[in-house]
Design a protein around this motif. Sequence first.
Motif, PDB file in Angstrom:
ATOM      1  N   LEU A   9       6.205   0.760   2.748  1.00 55.24           N
ATOM      2  CA  LEU A   9       6.656   2.040   2.813  1.00 55.24           C
ATOM      3  C   LEU A   9       6.492   3.040   4.389  1.00 55.24           C
ATOM      4  O   LEU A   9       7.276   3.564   4.649  1.00 55.24           O
ATOM      5  CB  LEU A   9       5.884   3.122   1.806  1.00 55.24           C
ATOM      6  CG  LEU A   9       6.532   3.001   0.407  1.00 55.24           C
ATOM      7  CD1 LEU A   9       5.456   3.351  -0.823  1.00 55.24           C
ATOM      8  CD2 LEU A   9       7.840   3.272   0.043  1.00 55.24           C
ATOM      9  N   ALA A  10       5.442   2.526   4.712  1.00 51.22           N
ATOM     10  CA  ALA A  10       4.974   2.853   6.076  1.00 51.22           C
ATOM     11  C   ALA A  10       5.969   2.603   7.235  1.00 51.22           C
ATOM     12  O   ALA A  10       6.380   3.263   8.035  1.00 51.22           O
ATOM     13  CB  ALA A  10       3.569   2.392   6.461  1.00 51.22           C
ATOM     14  N   GLU A  11       6.541   1.652   7.058  1.00 51.46           N
ATOM     15  CA  GLU A  11       7.398   0.902   7.988  1.00 51.46           C
ATOM     16  C   GLU A  11       8.664   1.583   7.964  1.00 51.46           C
ATOM     17  O   GLU A  11       9.346   2.004   8.959  1.00 51.46           O
ATOM     18  CB  GLU A  11       7.687  -0.644   7.844  1.00 51.46           C
ATOM     19  CG  GLU A  11       6.397  -1.390   8.575  1.00 51.46           C
ATOM     20  CD  GLU A  11       6.757  -2.962   7.859  1.00 51.46           C
ATOM     21  OE1 GLU A  11       7.751  -3.377   7.165  1.00 51.46           O
ATOM     22  OE2 GLU A  11       5.781  -3.757   8.386  1.00 51.46           O
ATOM     23  N   GLU A  12       9.133   1.912   6.668  1.00 50.75           N
ATOM     24  CA  GLU A  12      10.351   2.472   6.367  1.00 50.75           C
ATOM     25  C   GLU A  12      10.277   3.926   6.837  1.00 50.75           C
ATOM     26  O   GLU A  12      11.169   4.636   7.212  1.00 50.75           O
ATOM     27  CB  GLU A  12      10.502   2.660   4.640  1.00 50.75           C
ATOM     28  CG  GLU A  12      10.965   1.191   4.214  1.00 50.75           C
ATOM     29  CD  GLU A  12      11.209   1.329   2.754  1.00 50.75           C
ATOM     30  OE1 GLU A  12      10.897   2.278   2.129  1.00 50.75           O
ATOM     31  OE2 GLU A  12      11.335   0.231   2.132  1.00 50.75           O
ATOM     32  N   ALA A  13       9.264   4.574   6.827  1.00 45.56           N
ATOM     33  CA  ALA A  13       8.826   6.055   7.231  1.00 45.56           C
ATOM     34  C   ALA A  13       8.390   6.086   8.656  1.00 45.56           C
ATOM     35  O   ALA A  13       8.044   7.152   9.143  1.00 45.56           O
ATOM     36  CB  ALA A  13       7.667   6.573   6.318  1.00 45.56           C
ATOM     37  N   ARG A  14       8.397   4.929   9.460  1.00 44.17           N
ATOM     38  CA  ARG A  14       8.175   4.766  10.762  1.00 44.17           C
ATOM     39  C   ARG A  14       6.694   5.343  10.988  1.00 44.17           C
ATOM     40  O   ARG A  14       6.645   6.071  12.004  1.00 44.17           O
ATOM     41  CB  ARG A  14       9.191   5.445  11.555  1.00 44.17           C
ATOM     42  CG  ARG A  14      10.595   4.884  11.380  1.00 44.17           C
ATOM     43  CD  ARG A  14      11.473   5.793  12.268  1.00 44.17           C
ATOM     44  NE  ARG A  14      12.694   5.074  12.241  1.00 44.17           N
ATOM     45  CZ  ARG A  14      13.931   5.285  12.975  1.00 44.17           C
ATOM     46  NH1 ARG A  14      13.981   6.348  13.866  1.00 44.17           N
ATOM     47  NH2 ARG A  14      14.941   4.684  12.815  1.00 44.17           N
ATOM     48  N   LEU A  15       5.770   4.892  10.167  1.00 43.78           N
ATOM     49  CA  LEU A  15       4.532   5.080  10.370  1.00 43.78           C
ATOM     50  C   LEU A  15       3.695   3.851  10.342  1.00 43.78           C
ATOM     51  O   LEU A  15       4.285   2.807  10.033  1.00 43.78           O
ATOM     52  CB  LEU A  15       3.893   5.565   8.958  1.00 43.78           C
ATOM     53  CG  LEU A  15       2.433   6.147   9.057  1.00 43.78           C
ATOM     54  CD1 LEU A  15       2.154   7.439  10.096  1.00 43.78           C
ATOM     55  CD2 LEU A  15       1.885   6.659   7.608  1.00 43.78           C
ATOM     56  N   ASP A  16       2.793   3.795  11.355  1.00 45.83           N
ATOM     57  CA  ASP A  16       2.066   2.545  11.891  1.00 45.83           C
ATOM     58  C   ASP A  16       1.496   1.846  10.578  1.00 45.83           C
ATOM     59  O   ASP A  16       0.892   2.196   9.897  1.00 45.83           O
ATOM     60  CB  ASP A  16       0.995   2.728  12.764  1.00 45.83           C
ATOM     61  CG  ASP A  16       0.267   1.860  13.166  1.00 45.83           C
ATOM     62  OD1 ASP A  16       0.460   0.491  12.737  1.00 45.83           O
ATOM     63  OD2 ASP A  16      -0.783   1.895  13.987  1.00 45.83           O
ATOM     64  N   PRO A  17       2.081   0.760  10.055  1.00 49.61           N
ATOM     65  CA  PRO A  17       1.507   0.004   8.851  1.00 49.61           C
ATOM     66  C   PRO A  17      -0.048  -0.469   9.007  1.00 49.61           C
ATOM     67  O   PRO A  17      -0.561  -0.374   7.931  1.00 49.61           O
ATOM     68  CB  PRO A  17       2.260  -1.448   8.672  1.00 49.61           C
ATOM     69  CG  PRO A  17       3.361  -1.183   9.791  1.00 49.61           C
ATOM     70  CD  PRO A  17       3.099  -0.112  10.579  1.00 49.61           C
ATOM     71  N   GLU A  18      -0.492  -0.613  10.269  1.00 50.23           N
ATOM     72  CA  GLU A  18      -1.721  -0.980  10.310  1.00 50.23           C
ATOM     73  C   GLU A  18      -2.675   0.232   9.962  1.00 50.23           C
ATOM     74  O   GLU A  18      -3.759   0.230   9.361  1.00 50.23           O
ATOM     75  CB  GLU A  18      -2.084  -1.509  12.079  1.00 50.23           C
ATOM     76  CG  GLU A  18      -1.649  -2.745  12.050  1.00 50.23           C
ATOM     77  CD  GLU A  18      -2.251  -3.921  11.543  1.00 50.23           C
ATOM     78  OE1 GLU A  18      -3.521  -3.699  11.259  1.00 50.23           O
ATOM     79  OE2 GLU A  18      -1.503  -4.848  11.037  1.00 50.23           O
ATOM     80  N   PHE A  19      -2.443   1.432  10.640  1.00 47.27           N
ATOM     81  CA  PHE A  19      -2.921   2.640  10.187  1.00 47.27           C
ATOM     82  C   PHE A  19      -3.169   2.972   8.609  1.00 47.27           C
ATOM     83  O   PHE A  19      -4.054   3.238   7.943  1.00 47.27           O
ATOM     84  CB  PHE A  19      -2.525   3.847  11.014  1.00 47.27           C
ATOM     85  CG  PHE A  19      -2.941   5.284  10.308  1.00 47.27           C
ATOM     86  CD1 PHE A  19      -4.054   5.586  10.753  1.00 47.27           C
ATOM     87  CD2 PHE A  19      -1.681   6.016   9.634  1.00 47.27           C
ATOM     88  CE1 PHE A  19      -4.440   6.932  10.090  1.00 47.27           C
ATOM     89  CE2 PHE A  19      -2.480   7.190   8.829  1.00 47.27           C
ATOM     90  CZ  PHE A  19      -3.766   7.795   9.275  1.00 47.27           C
ATOM     91  N   SER A  20      -1.750   2.804   8.191  1.00 42.75           N
ATOM     92  CA  SER A  20      -1.345   3.022   6.535  1.00 42.75           C
ATOM     93  C   SER A  20      -2.578   2.211   5.757  1.00 42.75           C
ATOM     94  O   SER A  20      -3.111   2.395   4.977  1.00 42.75           O
ATOM     95  CB  SER A  20      -0.070   2.599   6.300  1.00 42.75           C
ATOM     96  OG  SER A  20       0.552   3.447   7.092  1.00 42.75           O
ATOM     97  N   GLU A  21      -2.598   0.559   6.248  1.00 46.01           N
ATOM     98  CA  GLU A  21      -3.383  -0.224   5.553  1.00 46.01           C
ATOM     99  C   GLU A  21      -4.915   0.231   5.653  1.00 46.01           C
ATOM    100  O   GLU A  21      -5.565   0.150   4.606  1.00 46.01           O
ATOM    101  CB  GLU A  21      -3.408  -1.602   5.991  1.00 46.01           C
ATOM    102  CG  GLU A  21      -4.114  -2.552   5.286  1.00 46.01           C
ATOM    103  CD  GLU A  21      -3.902  -3.847   5.667  1.00 46.01           C
ATOM    104  OE1 GLU A  21      -4.934  -4.903   5.232  1.00 46.01           O
ATOM    105  OE2 GLU A  21      -2.996  -4.446   6.278  1.00 46.01           O
TER     106      GLU A  21
END
Length: 94
Positions: free
Chosen positions: A61-73
């Motif tokens: 979801l983060a990747e789709e939203a152009r949010l850093d997946p590392e931050f999201s995790e």
Amino acid sequence: MSDDVLDAYRSSIDNIDAALIHMLAERFKVTQAVGRYKAQAGLPPADPGREERQIARLRRLAEEARLDPEFSEKFLRFIIDEVIRHHERLRDEA
């Protein structure tokens, strides 16, 4: 000196922050209910399989939203760790 553009951005940020807090509060209400259920049912406080699936889902979801997946995790891991701590406390009180 007032900067109307900056003030408008900040107002939007303040609204988003408030929404995040309310959403987190609602999430924790539900996870507290889950923790009480787990304690009563004798289930373990943590579910590593679900945690991994959730992290993978949120990373997508983060990747789709152009949010850093590392931050999201990291953000989700922080929340999960807090939920598990609450579930352990509820188990110990049962």
